[in-house]
Motif scaffolding. Structure first.
Motif, PDB file in Angstrom:
ATOM      1  N   LYS A 217     -16.974  -2.544   6.950  1.00 38.19           N
ATOM      2  CA  LYS A 217     -18.430  -2.473   6.896  1.00 38.19           C
ATOM      3  C   LYS A 217     -18.924  -2.302   5.462  1.00 38.19           C
ATOM      4  CE  LYS A 217     -22.281   0.384   8.618  1.00 38.19           C
ATOM      5  NZ  LYS A 217     -23.086  -0.716   9.162  1.00 38.19           N
ATOM      6  N   TYR A 218     -18.147  -1.565   4.647  1.00 35.71           N
ATOM      7  CA  TYR A 218     -18.568  -1.279   3.275  1.00 35.71           C
ATOM      8  C   TYR A 218     -17.714  -2.016   2.239  1.00 35.71           C
ATOM      9  CZ  TYR A 218     -21.491   2.341   5.291  1.00 35.71           C
ATOM     10  OH  TYR A 218     -22.441   3.003   6.028  1.00 35.71           O
ATOM     11  N   SER A 219     -17.068  -3.115   2.679  1.00 29.65           N
ATOM     12  CA  SER A 219     -16.285  -3.976   1.778  1.00 29.65           C
ATOM     13  C   SER A 219     -15.189  -3.217   1.039  1.00 29.65           C
ATOM     14  CB  SER A 219     -17.219  -4.655   0.761  1.00 29.65           C
ATOM     15  OG  SER A 219     -18.194  -5.421   1.428  1.00 29.65           O
ATOM     16  N   ALA A 220     -14.578  -2.264   1.705  1.00 27.20           N
ATOM     17  CA  ALA A 220     -13.437  -1.539   1.140  1.00 27.20           C
ATOM     18  C   ALA A 220     -12.145  -2.168   1.668  1.00 27.20           C
ATOM     19  CB  ALA A 220     -13.521  -0.060   1.501  1.00 27.20           C
ATOM     20  N   ASP A 221     -10.995  -1.541   1.382  1.00 24.73           N
ATOM     21  CA  ASP A 221      -9.694  -2.112   1.761  1.00 24.73           C
ATOM     22  C   ASP A 221      -9.374  -1.788   3.214  1.00 24.73           C
ATOM     23  OD1 ASP A 221      -7.112  -2.983   2.007  1.00 24.73           O
ATOM     24  OD2 ASP A 221      -6.407  -2.097   0.136  1.00 24.73           O
ATOM     25  N   GLU A 222      -9.764  -2.693   4.128  1.00 25.60           N
ATOM     26  CA  GLU A 222      -9.543  -2.435   5.548  1.00 25.60           C
ATOM     27  C   GLU A 222      -8.064  -2.501   5.916  1.00 25.60           C
ATOM     28  OE1 GLU A 222     -10.988  -5.457   8.306  1.00 25.60           O
ATOM     29  OE2 GLU A 222     -11.501  -6.719   6.591  1.00 25.60           O
ATOM     30  N   GLY A 223      -7.280  -3.269   5.143  1.00 21.03           N
ATOM     31  CA  GLY A 223      -5.842  -3.338   5.385  1.00 21.03           C
ATOM     32  C   GLY A 223      -5.183  -1.985   5.181  1.00 21.03           C
ATOM     33  N   MET A 224      -5.568  -1.295   4.122  1.00 23.81           N
ATOM     34  CA  MET A 224      -5.045   0.051   3.866  1.00 23.81           C
ATOM     35  C   MET A 224      -5.457   0.996   4.987  1.00 23.81           C
ATOM     36  SD  MET A 224      -5.689   2.625   0.623  1.00 23.81           S
ATOM     37  CE  MET A 224      -4.401   1.918  -0.410  1.00 23.81           C
ATOM     38  N   GLY A 225      -6.692   0.838   5.484  1.00 20.95           N
ATOM     39  CA  GLY A 225      -7.166   1.679   6.581  1.00 20.95           C
ATOM     40  C   GLY A 225      -6.323   1.504   7.829  1.00 20.95           C
ATOM     41  N   ALA A 226      -6.030   0.249   8.182  1.00 24.44           N
ATOM     42  CA  ALA A 226      -5.245  -0.040   9.392  1.00 24.44           C
ATOM     43  C   ALA A 226      -3.818   0.489   9.267  1.00 24.44           C
ATOM     44  CB  ALA A 226      -5.225  -1.546   9.653  1.00 24.44           C
ATOM     45  N   ILE A 227      -3.197   0.258   8.105  1.00 20.60           N
ATOM     46  CA  ILE A 227      -1.815   0.693   7.897  1.00 20.60           C
ATOM     47  C   ILE A 227      -1.705   2.217   7.939  1.00 20.60           C
ATOM     48  CG2 ILE A 227       0.017   0.839   6.163  1.00 20.60           C
ATOM     49  CD1 ILE A 227      -0.831  -2.012   5.320  1.00 20.60           C
ATOM     50  N   THR A 228      -2.630   2.904   7.265  1.00 26.84           N
ATOM     51  CA  THR A 228      -2.598   4.372   7.253  1.00 26.84           C
ATOM     52  C   THR A 228      -2.818   4.931   8.647  1.00 26.84           C
ATOM     53  OG1 THR A 228      -3.521   4.318   5.011  1.00 26.84           O
ATOM     54  CG2 THR A 228      -3.528   6.441   6.142  1.00 26.84           C
ATOM     55  N   THR A 229      -3.735   4.320   9.398  1.00 28.64           N
ATOM     56  CA  THR A 229      -3.998   4.749  10.772  1.00 28.64           C
ATOM     57  C   THR A 229      -2.734   4.646  11.625  1.00 28.64           C
ATOM     58  OG1 THR A 229      -6.334   4.132  10.710  1.00 28.64           O
ATOM     59  CG2 THR A 229      -5.297   4.244  12.877  1.00 28.64           C
ATOM     60  N   ILE A 230      -2.079   3.514  11.545  1.00 29.29           N
ATOM     61  CA  ILE A 230      -0.891   3.275  12.369  1.00 29.29           C
ATOM     62  C   ILE A 230       0.254   4.203  11.970  1.00 29.29           C
ATOM     63  CG2 ILE A 230       0.882   1.584  12.969  1.00 29.29           C
ATOM     64  CD1 ILE A 230      -1.307  -0.579  12.615  1.00 29.29           C
ATOM     65  N   LEU A 231       0.549   4.274  10.666  1.00 28.93           N
ATOM     66  CA  LEU A 231       1.663   5.115  10.211  1.00 28.93           C
ATOM     67  C   LEU A 231       1.403   6.590  10.490  1.00 28.93           C
ATOM     68  CD1 LEU A 231       2.697   3.478   6.806  1.00 28.93           C
ATOM     69  CD2 LEU A 231       3.822   3.299   9.027  1.00 28.93           C
TER      70      LEU A 231
ATOM     71  N   SER B 166       0.809  -1.221   0.000  1.00 27.71           N
ATOM     72  CA  SER B 166       0.000   0.000   0.000  1.00 27.71           C
ATOM     73  C   SER B 166       0.841   1.270   0.000  1.00 27.71           C
ATOM     74  CB  SER B 166      -0.914   0.010   1.237  1.00 27.71           C
ATOM     75  OG  SER B 166      -1.733  -1.136   1.270  1.00 27.71           O
ATOM     76  N   GLY B 167       2.144   1.111   0.210  1.00 30.90           N
ATOM     77  CA  GLY B 167       3.017   2.260   0.427  1.00 30.90           C
ATOM     78  C   GLY B 167       3.081   3.259  -0.703  1.00 30.90           C
ATOM     79  N   SER B 168       2.855   2.799  -1.941  1.00 31.37           N
ATOM     80  CA  SER B 168       2.984   3.699  -3.079  1.00 31.37           C
ATOM     81  C   SER B 168       1.882   4.749  -3.139  1.00 31.37           C
ATOM     82  CB  SER B 168       2.989   2.893  -4.387  1.00 31.37           C
ATOM     83  OG  SER B 168       1.757   2.205  -4.533  1.00 31.37           O
ATOM     84  N   GLN B 169       0.761   4.518  -2.407  1.00 29.16           N
ATOM     85  CA  GLN B 169      -0.355   5.453  -2.479  1.00 29.16           C
ATOM     86  C   GLN B 169      -0.689   6.141  -1.154  1.00 29.16           C
ATOM     87  OE1 GLN B 169      -3.833   4.152  -4.801  1.00 29.16           O
ATOM     88  NE2 GLN B 169      -2.659   2.368  -5.455  1.00 29.16           N
ATOM     89  N   ILE B 170      -0.321   5.546  -0.027  1.00 23.95           N
ATOM     90  CA  ILE B 170      -0.765   6.122   1.251  1.00 23.95           C
ATOM     91  C   ILE B 170      -0.052   7.421   1.619  1.00 23.95           C
ATOM     92  CG2 ILE B 170      -1.541   3.922   2.204  1.00 23.95           C
ATOM     93  CD1 ILE B 170       0.994   3.790   3.838  1.00 23.95           C
ATOM     94  N   TRP B 171       0.936   7.822   0.802  1.00 27.28           N
ATOM     95  CA  TRP B 171       1.538   9.140   1.041  1.00 27.28           C
ATOM     96  C   TRP B 171       0.494  10.237   0.849  1.00 27.28           C
ATOM     97  CZ3 TRP B 171       1.473  13.002  -2.572  1.00 27.28           C
ATOM     98  CH2 TRP B 171       1.234  12.627  -3.903  1.00 27.28           C
ATOM     99  N   VAL B 172      -0.539   9.954   0.065  1.00 23.25           N
ATOM    100  CA  VAL B 172      -1.582  10.954  -0.191  1.00 23.25           C
ATOM    101  C   VAL B 172      -2.319  11.310   1.101  1.00 23.25           C
ATOM    102  CG1 VAL B 172      -3.703  11.503  -1.426  1.00 23.25           C
ATOM    103  CG2 VAL B 172      -1.852  10.305  -2.607  1.00 23.25           C
ATOM    104  N   PRO B 173      -2.958  10.347   1.794  1.00 23.32           N
ATOM    105  CA  PRO B 173      -3.632  10.708   3.043  1.00 23.32           C
ATOM    106  C   PRO B 173      -2.682  11.186   4.133  1.00 23.32           C
ATOM    107  CG  PRO B 173      -3.643   8.327   2.745  1.00 23.32           C
ATOM    108  CD  PRO B 173      -3.187   8.921   1.448  1.00 23.32           C
ATOM    109  N   LEU B 174      -1.460  10.661   4.154  1.00 26.02           N
ATOM    110  CA  LEU B 174      -0.501  11.091   5.177  1.00 26.02           C
ATOM    111  C   LEU B 174      -0.155  12.574   4.996  1.00 26.02           C
ATOM    112  CD1 LEU B 174       1.969   8.047   5.331  1.00 26.02           C
ATOM    113  CD2 LEU B 174       0.159   8.635   6.955  1.00 26.02           C
ATOM    114  N   SER B 175       0.109  12.988   3.769  1.00 28.71           N
ATOM    115  CA  SER B 175       0.484  14.378   3.519  1.00 28.71           C
ATOM    116  C   SER B 175      -0.704  15.317   3.677  1.00 28.71           C
ATOM    117  CB  SER B 175       1.097  14.524   2.124  1.00 28.71           C
ATOM    118  OG  SER B 175       0.195  14.086   1.129  1.00 28.71           O
TER     119      SER B 175
END
Length: 313
Positions: A277-291, A223-232
């Motif tokens: 709950k809405y069948s989205a990517d929960e793994g991306m959610g958890a990783i972004t939350t933690i980072l 997920s690292g190639s895209q999560i810079w967007v929400p982080l920034s």
């Protein structure tokens, strides 16, 4: 704001997260323990922070007007964050199938678990009250704008409306009701909510520390190639946007400080649950939350230091 208070608060939060990291080695972290943590925070500690804040602040007609203003500002700020995340993703990842997740992660912050306790520490009971109202605005955006984005049929229905009814929201309604009708709660109730409110920060930070230990390197790379967007967006661009907003409109100083601190919060802790709950990517959610939580331990004091250097509140 005193920068020393900010630094001390962030340092305490860091230590609490580290305690969670250590404790994660002493028990199995599964669905049951996760539900226990979330239930204690959402259904006990957070409502008590809200009630305790309301009980400690003298609420009059002017205060009510300010609370409505904060609620509206919260909706606007969170919606701006979502729009920024969506726009940046569309520019850099036009064909990405994660636009919905990245937009939500960019706009919605941890204004409850971390934001309310931090505002209470930095600004006092009035700051905690406005922070709770800001968090109510976040909840509103989650179950309206967020739900509409994540749902494939993009439809707001009764089920979505029922999701907005939760214990923190009920606590806000009850608290404001007692304030509006000038009902003075018993000393026992004031003391009980005050003591239970103190649980919020330690439990939430320990939970995040435990969650950190579930982070898998393979999933981070995926997920690292895209999560810079929400982080920034969440940690830098959105706070700077809010700083410009309060510089232009010059709200009440306490409101300025509260919405600025809340805009700096890391990504929503319950993002993975919302995505599930809405069948989205929960793994991306958890990783972004933690980072974002880890990185925010540096960005929050840095942003507040810059604000204190160049702006007067």
């Amino acid at each position: 704001m005193e920068f020393s208070v900010v630094f001390q608060s962030i340092l305490i939060i860091t230590i609490m997260i580290f305690i969670g990291v250590v404790l994660s080695k002493t028990f199995p972290f599964n669905e049951d323990t996760r539900k226990l943590f979330i239930s204690l925070i959402v259904n006990v500690a957070m409502p008590c922070i809200i009630l305790s804040s309301i009980f400690k602040v003298e609420i009059n007609k002017d205060t009510f007007k300010l609370m409505v203003l904060v609620f509206c500002l919260s909706i606007v700020i969170n919606s701006i964050g979502i729009a920024l995340g969506w726009s940046i993703t569309k520019v850099f990842y036009k064909d990405s199938n994660k636009k919905r997740e990245l937009a939500i992660l960019s706009g919605l912050g941890n204004t409850g678990f971390i934001g309310i306790p931090l505002c209470a520490t930095l600004i006092g009971p009035e700051g905690a009250l406005f922070a709770a109202i800001f968090d109510a605005g976040v909840d509103f955006v989650i179950w309206t704008v967020g739900a509409l984005i994540l749902q494939k049929n993009s439809r707001f229905d009764l089920k979505t409306l029922k999701s907005m009814i939760n214990v923190p929201t009920i606590a806000i309604v009850l608290g404001l009701g007692t304030a509006y009708f000038n009902i003075k709660p018993p000393i026992l109730m004031i003391e009980l909510t005050s003591q239970l409110a103190a649980l919020a920060t330690p439990i939430a930070m320990i939970y995040i520390g435990v969650l950190i230990m579930t982070l898998k390197a393979s999933k981070v790379r995926e997920s690292g190639s895209q999560i810079w967007v929400p982080l920034s967006v969440k940690l830098i661009i959105l706070p700077l946007t809010v700083l410009l907003l309060i510089h232009v409109y010059a709200f009440n100083p306490v409101i300025n400080q509260t919405i600025l601190v809340q805009s700096m919060m890391p990504t929503l802790t319950l993002a993975s649950i919302l995505f599930s709950k809405y069948s989205a990517d929960e793994g991306m959610g958890a990783i972004t939350t933690i980072l974002s939580t880890i990185i925010s331990l540096s960005t929050i004091p840095l942003m507040l230091y810059v604000v204190n250097m160049f702006f007067v509140f």
